[in-house]
Design a protein around this motif. Structure first.
Motif, PDB file in Angstrom:
ATOM      1  N   GLN B  36       0.836  -1.203   0.000  1.00  0.00           N
ATOM      2  CA  GLN B  36       0.000   0.000   0.000  1.00  0.00           C
ATOM      3  C   GLN B  36       0.875   1.259   0.000  1.00  0.00           C
ATOM      4  O   GLN B  36       0.541   2.260  -0.630  1.00  0.00           O
ATOM      5  CB  GLN B  36      -0.919  -0.011   1.231  1.00  0.00           C
ATOM      6  CG  GLN B  36      -1.891   1.147   1.312  1.00  0.00           C
ATOM      7  CD  GLN B  36      -3.049   1.025   0.340  1.00  0.00           C
ATOM      8  OE1 GLN B  36      -3.800   0.068   0.364  1.00  0.00           O
ATOM      9  NE2 GLN B  36      -3.202   2.025  -0.532  1.00  0.00           N
ATOM     10  N   VAL B  37       1.995   1.189   0.702  1.00  0.00           N
ATOM     11  CA  VAL B  37       2.910   2.337   0.733  1.00  0.00           C
ATOM     12  C   VAL B  37       3.470   2.596  -0.661  1.00  0.00           C
ATOM     13  O   VAL B  37       3.528   3.736  -1.122  1.00  0.00           O
ATOM     14  CB  VAL B  37       4.058   2.108   1.746  1.00  0.00           C
ATOM     15  CG1 VAL B  37       5.100   3.204   1.636  1.00  0.00           C
ATOM     16  CG2 VAL B  37       3.505   2.044   3.159  1.00  0.00           C
ATOM     17  N   ILE B  38       3.854   1.522  -1.348  1.00  0.00           N
ATOM     18  CA  ILE B  38       4.390   1.681  -2.702  1.00  0.00           C
ATOM     19  C   ILE B  38       3.306   2.207  -3.647  1.00  0.00           C
ATOM     20  O   ILE B  38       3.529   3.106  -4.444  1.00  0.00           O
ATOM     21  CB  ILE B  38       4.937   0.326  -3.225  1.00  0.00           C
ATOM     22  CG1 ILE B  38       6.182  -0.063  -2.433  1.00  0.00           C
ATOM     23  CG2 ILE B  38       5.248   0.396  -4.712  1.00  0.00           C
ATOM     24  CD1 ILE B  38       6.666  -1.465  -2.711  1.00  0.00           C
ATOM     25  N   ALA B  39       2.109   1.643  -3.501  1.00  0.00           N
ATOM     26  CA  ALA B  39       1.031   2.002  -4.423  1.00  0.00           C
ATOM     27  C   ALA B  39       0.496   3.407  -4.177  1.00  0.00           C
ATOM     28  O   ALA B  39       0.034   4.068  -5.112  1.00  0.00           O
ATOM     29  CB  ALA B  39      -0.106   0.988  -4.299  1.00  0.00           C
ATOM     30  N   GLY B  40       0.545   3.860  -2.912  1.00  0.00           N
ATOM     31  CA  GLY B  40       0.062   5.198  -2.611  1.00  0.00           C
ATOM     32  C   GLY B  40      -1.450   5.292  -2.654  1.00  0.00           C
ATOM     33  O   GLY B  40      -2.157   4.298  -2.453  1.00  0.00           O
ATOM     34  N   ALA B  43      -3.611   4.277  -6.563  1.00  0.00           N
ATOM     35  CA  ALA B  43      -3.728   2.931  -7.106  1.00  0.00           C
ATOM     36  C   ALA B  43      -5.019   2.272  -6.618  1.00  0.00           C
ATOM     37  O   ALA B  43      -5.530   2.599  -5.561  1.00  0.00           O
ATOM     38  CB  ALA B  43      -2.527   2.105  -6.674  1.00  0.00           C
ATOM     39  N   GLN B  47      -4.465  -3.211  -7.746  1.00  0.00           N
ATOM     40  CA  GLN B  47      -3.048  -2.920  -7.971  1.00  0.00           C
ATOM     41  C   GLN B  47      -2.232  -3.217  -6.713  1.00  0.00           C
ATOM     42  O   GLN B  47      -1.133  -3.752  -6.790  1.00  0.00           O
ATOM     43  CB  GLN B  47      -2.860  -1.460  -8.373  1.00  0.00           C
ATOM     44  CG  GLN B  47      -3.124  -1.201  -9.851  1.00  0.00           C
ATOM     45  CD  GLN B  47      -2.803   0.234 -10.227  1.00  0.00           C
ATOM     46  OE1 GLN B  47      -3.322   1.154  -9.613  1.00  0.00           O
ATOM     47  NE2 GLN B  47      -1.955   0.425 -11.215  1.00  0.00           N
ATOM     48  N   ARG B  50      -1.697  -6.843  -6.417  1.00  0.00           N
ATOM     49  CA  ARG B  50      -0.722  -7.296  -7.404  1.00  0.00           C
ATOM     50  C   ARG B  50       0.703  -7.038  -6.906  1.00  0.00           C
ATOM     51  O   ARG B  50       1.583  -7.882  -7.020  1.00  0.00           O
ATOM     52  CB  ARG B  50      -0.955  -6.537  -8.724  1.00  0.00           C
ATOM     53  CG  ARG B  50      -1.150  -7.447  -9.921  1.00  0.00           C
ATOM     54  CD  ARG B  50      -1.556  -6.632 -11.130  1.00  0.00           C
ATOM     55  NE  ARG B  50      -2.983  -6.407 -11.203  1.00  0.00           N
ATOM     56  CZ  ARG B  50      -3.550  -5.287 -11.667  1.00  0.00           C
ATOM     57  NH1 ARG B  50      -2.809  -4.271 -12.062  1.00  0.00           N
ATOM     58  NH2 ARG B  50      -4.858  -5.177 -11.733  1.00  0.00           N
ATOM     59  N   ILE B  51       0.894  -5.831  -6.320  1.00  0.00           N
ATOM     60  CA  ILE B  51       2.228  -5.497  -5.801  1.00  0.00           C
ATOM     61  C   ILE B  51       2.589  -6.435  -4.650  1.00  0.00           C
ATOM     62  O   ILE B  51       3.705  -6.950  -4.567  1.00  0.00           O
ATOM     63  CB  ILE B  51       2.272  -4.021  -5.358  1.00  0.00           C
ATOM     64  CG1 ILE B  51       2.092  -3.108  -6.568  1.00  0.00           C
ATOM     65  CG2 ILE B  51       3.562  -3.708  -4.637  1.00  0.00           C
ATOM     66  CD1 ILE B  51       1.922  -1.653  -6.231  1.00  0.00           C
ATOM     67  N   GLN B  54       3.681  -9.657  -6.046  1.00  0.00           N
ATOM     68  CA  GLN B  54       5.042  -9.558  -6.596  1.00  0.00           C
ATOM     69  C   GLN B  54       6.095  -9.628  -5.497  1.00  0.00           C
ATOM     70  O   GLN B  54       7.133 -10.247  -5.646  1.00  0.00           O
ATOM     71  CB  GLN B  54       5.213  -8.230  -7.336  1.00  0.00           C
ATOM     72  CG  GLN B  54       4.631  -8.214  -8.743  1.00  0.00           C
ATOM     73  CD  GLN B  54       4.739  -6.829  -9.358  1.00  0.00           C
ATOM     74  OE1 GLN B  54       5.380  -5.928  -8.802  1.00  0.00           O
ATOM     75  NE2 GLN B  54       4.115  -6.643 -10.505  1.00  0.00           N
ATOM     76  N   LEU B  55       5.801  -8.962  -4.363  1.00  0.00           N
ATOM     77  CA  LEU B  55       6.769  -8.894  -3.273  1.00  0.00           C
ATOM     78  C   LEU B  55       6.761 -10.153  -2.428  1.00  0.00           C
ATOM     79  O   LEU B  55       7.668 -10.394  -1.638  1.00  0.00           O
ATOM     80  CB  LEU B  55       6.471  -7.691  -2.370  1.00  0.00           C
ATOM     81  CG  LEU B  55       6.585  -6.311  -3.007  1.00  0.00           C
ATOM     82  CD1 LEU B  55       6.091  -5.252  -2.045  1.00  0.00           C
ATOM     83  CD2 LEU B  55       8.035  -6.037  -3.389  1.00  0.00           C
ATOM     84  N   ALA B  81      12.116  -3.931  -0.165  1.00  0.00           N
ATOM     85  CA  ALA B  81      10.937  -4.139  -0.996  1.00  0.00           C
ATOM     86  C   ALA B  81      10.629  -2.881  -1.801  1.00  0.00           C
ATOM     87  O   ALA B  81       9.984  -2.930  -2.842  1.00  0.00           O
ATOM     88  CB  ALA B  81       9.744  -4.501  -0.122  1.00  0.00           C
ATOM     89  N   VAL B  82      11.096  -1.752  -1.310  1.00  0.00           N
ATOM     90  CA  VAL B  82      10.733  -0.481  -1.941  1.00  0.00           C
ATOM     91  C   VAL B  82      11.650  -0.152  -3.111  1.00  0.00           C
ATOM     92  O   VAL B  82      11.192   0.232  -4.183  1.00  0.00           O
ATOM     93  CB  VAL B  82      10.757   0.662  -0.904  1.00  0.00           C
ATOM     94  CG1 VAL B  82      10.457   1.986  -1.567  1.00  0.00           C
ATOM     95  CG2 VAL B  82       9.755   0.379   0.203  1.00  0.00           C
ATOM     96  N   ASN B  83      12.969  -0.326  -2.927  1.00  0.00           N
ATOM     97  CA  ASN B  83      13.862   0.043  -4.020  1.00  0.00           C
ATOM     98  C   ASN B  83      14.890  -1.016  -4.356  1.00  0.00           C
ATOM     99  O   ASN B  83      15.800  -0.770  -5.147  1.00  0.00           O
ATOM    100  CB  ASN B  83      14.549   1.374  -3.725  1.00  0.00           C
ATOM    101  CG  ASN B  83      15.301   1.359  -2.424  1.00  0.00           C
ATOM    102  OD1 ASN B  83      15.721   0.309  -1.957  1.00  0.00           O
ATOM    103  ND2 ASN B  83      15.471   2.511  -1.824  1.00  0.00           N
ATOM    104  N   ARG B 278       7.397   0.591   6.069  1.00  0.00           N
ATOM    105  CA  ARG B 278       7.027  -0.817   6.265  1.00  0.00           C
ATOM    106  C   ARG B 278       7.849  -1.723   5.362  1.00  0.00           C
ATOM    107  O   ARG B 278       7.363  -2.730   4.877  1.00  0.00           O
ATOM    108  CB  ARG B 278       5.526  -1.027   6.012  1.00  0.00           C
ATOM    109  CG  ARG B 278       4.623  -0.294   6.988  1.00  0.00           C
ATOM    110  CD  ARG B 278       4.768  -0.840   8.388  1.00  0.00           C
ATOM    111  NE  ARG B 278       3.872  -0.150   9.326  1.00  0.00           N
ATOM    112  CZ  ARG B 278       4.220   0.866  10.094  1.00  0.00           C
ATOM    113  NH1 ARG B 278       5.457   1.336  10.041  1.00  0.00           N
ATOM    114  NH2 ARG B 278       3.358   1.411  10.920  1.00  0.00           N
TER     115      ARG B 278
END
Lengths: 519, 316, 296
Positions: B36-40, B43, B47, B50-51, B54-55, B81-83, B278
């Motif tokens: 959720q942090v990545i998607a913001g 999204a 989505q 899906r992320i 993937q993770l 997980a973020v970068n 997170r």
């Protein structure tokens, strides 16, 4: 469909941004910027300008660091802030006054039904790795955003885009599902950037077409960009730009004072005032799209009762808040004055604690209410404390629940588990959030949704503006949220530096026109 | 002695395993979700799912733990997980700032604190001893970020002797600048360390002062100072060594505050940011590595104990 | 130290002993002052400490507001008084928790049969290495907006440290002749704990705990600096200090009060600890004719 990202941008952590009226000083800077902006790449202050130092390095103090460089995957506005326009570019680009100009496209034509956009690619554009920009790059970039299964967090921006094709190497055709009056605007957001096809390792590096190439990223400290000497437009005015991330407001202030950064983001009104009359520094004030919004969970009692929401709005003295913070502009709705469909709505739900108490009594809460206010810790607690104290005056006991932004995203944004929430909605043109029934406000009003769609698909700017204006008014009249204030952007720059954007209305910090005067 | 070492080493490994479970479990308590942090906020829920897929954060916790443990055992502590950066690489880079900061502060604090502590004890009835004691009390009572703020205001902003914060872009390739930027942070952190150690050394030495063997030594004709140096200090240092080990654990809290005040790109700041994002794989990797360092330091202190204390040499 | 050194005298004796030392008297006076401020704040403060008033933003001291007002126009004097309550609650809560955890860990590290005891010892070693910061971060995230998360985080972290030191003391006492004699005489574990262990570690424990209270106050300020302290609008001194820190050079006076309050409180607790130590340790207790000495 578009949803505002509430990440605060420069000058908004711990204390919201700036000023009330554009001071004479600012006006001068804006004029300067106006002269530079527009056209391709800035005419006024390019590398060749007289008396400037093209070999200079400029260090820009910012607050929030991006957590990844991958603009197709990360959502925080900090990524676009540093990379967009500087490293990555779209077919079109937007400056800090909201003006949209051609970038990687030299021009475009729209079909009469508004469903087909034909872009002519600018010839001679090269990526930083030397490869020429081709129509295939444009097609692959935009197709990836709208593809099923896309994880691009900004995909919703291009929701109206149906397909992308290239009839010949010099042109790209975008076909829309329906008319979208904001389509060119969305193309200037992070969803519209053009990457080299097949690009990899986007999280750690960036290969764009912009006036700067990505040089290095020291995690937790700074990102350095270097001038792209093979740029297709006017070359950048300085050789290097360093974005330095300093979260502590005192440290940021000290860095400005001691010359460690050339331009600093200082949010606090008192700190800003301490630079007044100092000939070594220039204080730049600008406008933003940062709407500090008190969200109500309208899907659950007692806030499902419109009277309660009106009572809360009338119980909070926004002018008082702006006065104590020494910064901010009062807005009565979700639209900032910089948007064409702005209308002064501050007359709705004026501060009237007595009437607020009466409204609460009418709605069946004569002895007051107990509510929880969930607020992300990235914002200054003073705003939440102010709101809680004000609401106590009308008999509403507010418990402040400070949470990390990540918790907020899950609890409030995804699960709608909250009463009240304060978030800075920084996104430009995010009025559409009020037309999303699944949004965290729990506001589901078919008439508002229809009005908004009318605006999106309007055939003239006037029709669009009328519809959006009506949406904003209706949402305010139904007290869906309370808009505490519109933030202001404030930067302190060393004298002798010019050409930086004053406003923060686009989530873009275009550094290409910055120049350093030779002393 | 060798046997003890081997047994201790084995225990060290078991401790690390326990620590890895503790860290992993503690972090899964956290609300929030990296996907959720990545998607913001723009999204769709699909989505986000899906992320997460993937993770791999949608898999059962036991699987996630075993997967991570497997990586650790093969020398890979994990990736963000973020970068996507590797935890050990990133931490290694951060430790080029935090390591020297903590090490220099501990060393300076220990040197000054222990020696002044002995002086304060030896002269505890005289004015100089009392003054030292009062100073250490003050050092303990002032919050470190406060000291840091004062120090920057005076030495960096007002007098411009030293940089107000930050670390040179070239890191230790610019040794002079790097050292300069660490002077104030080290002094600030050392003040706290020194005050703690001064107090402990003083009280430990005071106790030793009245011990029988010291009386015997004095009865044999040694002066008080000589007797203290020859017999007392070694005994007094034992509890001080323990305290030093204990202090190391809370140093991370001290370090993150100092890193914030002086805007240093260090490990403490990284940890706080990662918890905020997170980025749990990165956090658990970082904490495991830091815990390992502390346990190894504890192990070394223990060995030191055995070498210093003749009674322990054969015991246990 | 003989078996009865700490045990023989009751609580009254210890208090009298503490007050006989100079540091004990000073420490008691300072701590008493804080307790008094906290008690007063329960029944009276000049203003409601959380009441904002835009008209009084940055009101100067010695006017309507005895110590002035902050940016939101809240009365700083009221905040200082109410802050005493919160800071004291954090200090006392942390110390109590640390005492319980510390004693429990220490006792279970020496009393049970060796395999169990050794396990506990190593567990403590792991826990000591576990970053206090992470505990605080996790607790604050899981239970946002509660003051007790600060207390639990600090109590856990400091309790483990207390446990380590106390364990050493217990082992020392267990090896003494009188405990061995009591064992030989067939005294049960409970009896030995009550009659010998607790009374004999009490002096060290008290000293440790008074220091822990001081550390808790400073650590609360550090956690508040990171946004992990007691939640708003509770005006803990650590949070006030953090909220006001940007005005260090612009308005030094508003920062002076919470800073001074923290320093004096920690000083009070630490001096009290010194007094306790001196009172408990016959070697350090000043002889009647040199009563002036009592090094702090």
């Amino acid at each position: 469909m578009k949803v505002g990202s509430p990440w605060p941008t420069r000058g908004t952590r711990r204390r919201p941004p700036v000023m009330t009226s554009v001071a004479a000083l600012t006006a001068a800077v804006l004029l300067l910027l106006g002269a530079c902006g527009g056209g391709s790449g800035g005419a006024g202050a390019g590398a060749g300008a007289k008396g400037t130092d093209p070999a200079a390095t400029v260090t820009i103090g910012q607050i929030l660091e991006p957590s990844t460089l991958d603009i197709t995957r990360g959502s925080g506005v900090a990524i676009a802030d540093v990379l967009q326009n500087n490293v990555y570019q779209g077919l079109l680009q937007r400056d800090d006054t909201g003006t949209i100009t051609p970038a990687l496209a030299s021009g475009y034509q729209v079909s009469p039904d508004g469903l087909t956009y034909t872009f002519t690619l600018r010839p001679g554009v090269r990526f930083h790795d030397g490869n020429p920009l081709t129509a295939a790059d444009v097609v692959s970039s935009l197709t990836a955003v709208i593809a099923p299964g896309s994880t691009n967090p900004n995909a919703a921006n291009l929701a109206s885009l149906a397909s992308v094709a290239s009839p010949d190497p010099g042109r790209v055709v975008l076909t829309l599902r329906h008319r979208d009056t904001n389509f060119t605007f969305w193309l200037t957001t992070a969803a519209g950037v053009i990457l080299r096809r097949g690009a990899t390792d986007l999280a750690a590096t960036a290969n764009g077409t912009g006036p700067f190439r990505f040089a290095s990223w020291r995690h937790g400290d700074s990102i350095t960009l270097a001038r792209n000497d093979g740029y297709w437009g006017a070359r950048a005015g300085v050789a290097k730009v360093v974005f330095r991330y300093i979260t502590d407001p005192n440290a940021q202030n000290n860095a400005v004072r001691t010359g460690q950064v050339d331009i600093g983001a200082i949010a606090d009104a008192d700190l800003i005032n301490s630079y007044r009359g100092n000939p070594d520094f220039v204080v730049v004030r600008g406008t933003t799209t940062d709407k500090f919004t008190l969200g109500f969970n309208a899907a659950r009692a007692p806030l499902s009762d419109e009277r309660v929401r009106h009572a809360l709005r009338q119980g909070i003295d926004k002018d008082g808040l702006i006065k104590v913070l020494g910064t901010g502009v009062r807005i009565g709705g979700d639209v900032p004055p910089s948007d064409p469909w702005y209308e002064d709505l501050t007359g709705i739900d004026r501060y009237d604690p007595a009437h607020a108490r009466a409204l609460l009594a009418q709605s069946g809460h004569p002895r007051g209410l107990k509510l929880t206010l969930t607020v992300p810790t990235i914002y200054p607690t003073s705003i939440a404390e102010y709101v809680a104290s004000q609401l106590r005056q009308i008999g509403v006991e507010v418990t402040i629940r400070p949470v990390e932004f990540s918790t907020w995203l899950t609890d409030v944004f995804a699960h709608h588990d909250y009463d009240l929430s304060i978030v800075d909605h920084v996104e430009p043109r995010d009025l559409g959030n009020y037309a999303l029934p699944a949004y965290y406000w729990g506001y589901d009003d078919p008439r508002t949704q229809a009005l908004y769609q009318t605006g999106v698909q309007a055939s003239s700017d006037k029709d669009r503006d009328d519809s959006f204006r009506a949406v904003a008014r209706r949402v305010s009249q139904q007290a869906v949220s309370d808009w505490l204030l519109l933030g202001e952007s404030r930067q302190v720059a060393r004298s002798g530096i010019r050409g930086y954007p004053a406003n923060n209305t686009s989530q873009i910090y275009d550094a290409s026109k910055i120049v350093v005067t030779r002393s | 002695m060798a046997l003890i070492l081997i047994r201790r080493l084995g225990l060290l490994l078991v401790s690390l395993l326990v620590a890895s479970v503790l860290v992993f479990a503690a972090l899964r308590l956290l609300p929030g979700d990296v996907a959720q942090v990545i998607a913001g906020t723009r999204a769709s829920p699909e989505q986000v799912d899906r992320i997460a897929h993937q993770l791999g954060t949608d898999r059962p916790l036991v699987i996630q733990y075993l997967h991570w443990l497997g990586g650790v055992l093969s020398g890979d502590v994990g990736h963000s997980a973020v970068n996507g950066v590797s935890v050990s690489g990133e931490l290694g880079q951060k430790l080029t700032v935090t390591g020297p900061l903590v090490a220099a502060a501990t060393l300076l604090g220990a040197l000054v604190g222990v020696s002044l502590g002995i002086v304060a004890a030896a002269r505890h009835r005289r004015r100089s001893g009392i003054v030292l004691s009062v100073l250490s009390q003050l050092g303990l009572a002032v919050p470190s970020f406060w000291v840091g703020l004062m120090a920057t205001t005076v030495f960096a902003v007002h007098w411009r002797w030293l940089p107000a914060g930050g670390f040179p872009a070239g890191g230790w390739n610019e040794p002079a600048a790097a050292v300069r930027s660490l002077v104030l942070p080290v002094l600030t952190l050392a003040l706290l360390e020194g005050a703690v150690l001064l107090r402990f050394t003083r009280s430990a030495t005071l106790e030793v002062l009245h011990a029988d063997y010291l009386r015997t030594a004095r009865a044999k004709g040694l002066t008080r100072g000589r007797a203290l140096l020859r017999h007392g200090v070694r005994n007094a240092l034992l509890p001080v060594l323990s305290v030093l080990g204990l202090e190391f654990a809370s140093l991370l809290l001290g370090a993150v505050v100092i890193e914030n005040v002086f805007s240093l790109p260090g490990a403490g700041q990284m940890l706080v940011t990662d918890v905020g994002n997170r980025d749990l794989v990165k956090v658990q990797g970082t904490v495991l590595l830091v815990t390992a360092v502390i346990l190894v330091v504890g192990f070394l202190v223990d060995v030191g104990h055995h070498l210093l204390d003749p009674r322990l040499r054969d015991a246990r | 130290m003989s078996a009865g050194a700490g045990a023989g005298r009751g609580a009254g004796g210890i208090v009298r002993g503490v007050l006989r030392t100079r540091s004990g008297r000073l420490g008691a006076a300072l701590s008493g002052l804080i307790v008094l401020a906290a008690l007063v704040s329960l029944v009276w403060t000049p203003y409601d400490p959380t009441q904002v008033d835009p008209a009084d933003s940055w009101a100067p001291p010695f006017g309507r507001h005895p110590l002035g007002a902050d940016r939101l126009g809240r009365d700083l004097c009221s905040q200082l008084l109410a802050g005493a309550r919160i800071t004291l609650a954090v200090a006392v809560g942390t110390t109590a928790l640390a005492a319980v955890i510390g004693l429990a860990l220490a006792l279970s590290a020496v009393l049970p049969p060796p395999p169990v005891a050794r396990g506990v010892v190593h567990l403590v070693d792991v826990l000591v290495a576990f970053p206090l910061l992470l505990i605080a971060l996790v607790l604050a995230a899981v239970f946002p907006g509660r003051t007790w998360t600060t207390v639990v985080a600090l109590g856990l972290g400091l309790g483990v440290q207390v446990g380590r030191v106390t364990r050493g003391e217990l082992r020392r006492v267990l090896a003494t002749d009188y405990v061995l004699a009591a064992r030989a005489a067939g005294a049960g574990t409970g009896r030995i704990v009550r009659r010998h262990l607790l009374p004999n570690v009490a002096p060290t424990l008290w000293v440790q705990l008074s220091l822990t209270a001081g550390v808790a106050v400073v650590a609360e300020a550090a956690l508040s600096y990171l946004g992990l302290g007691p939640p708003p609008p509770a005006p803990s001194w650590g949070r006030s200090l953090h909220d006001l820190q940007p005005y260090l050079t612009l308005r030094p006076l508003v920062l002076l009060w919470p800073g001074l309050a923290i320093v004096l409180t920690v000083l009070g607790f630490n001096l009290l600890g010194d007094g306790l130590r001196e009172a408990a340790d016959p070697h350090l207790r000043p002889a009647p004719h040199t009563a002036v000495d009592g090094a702090p």
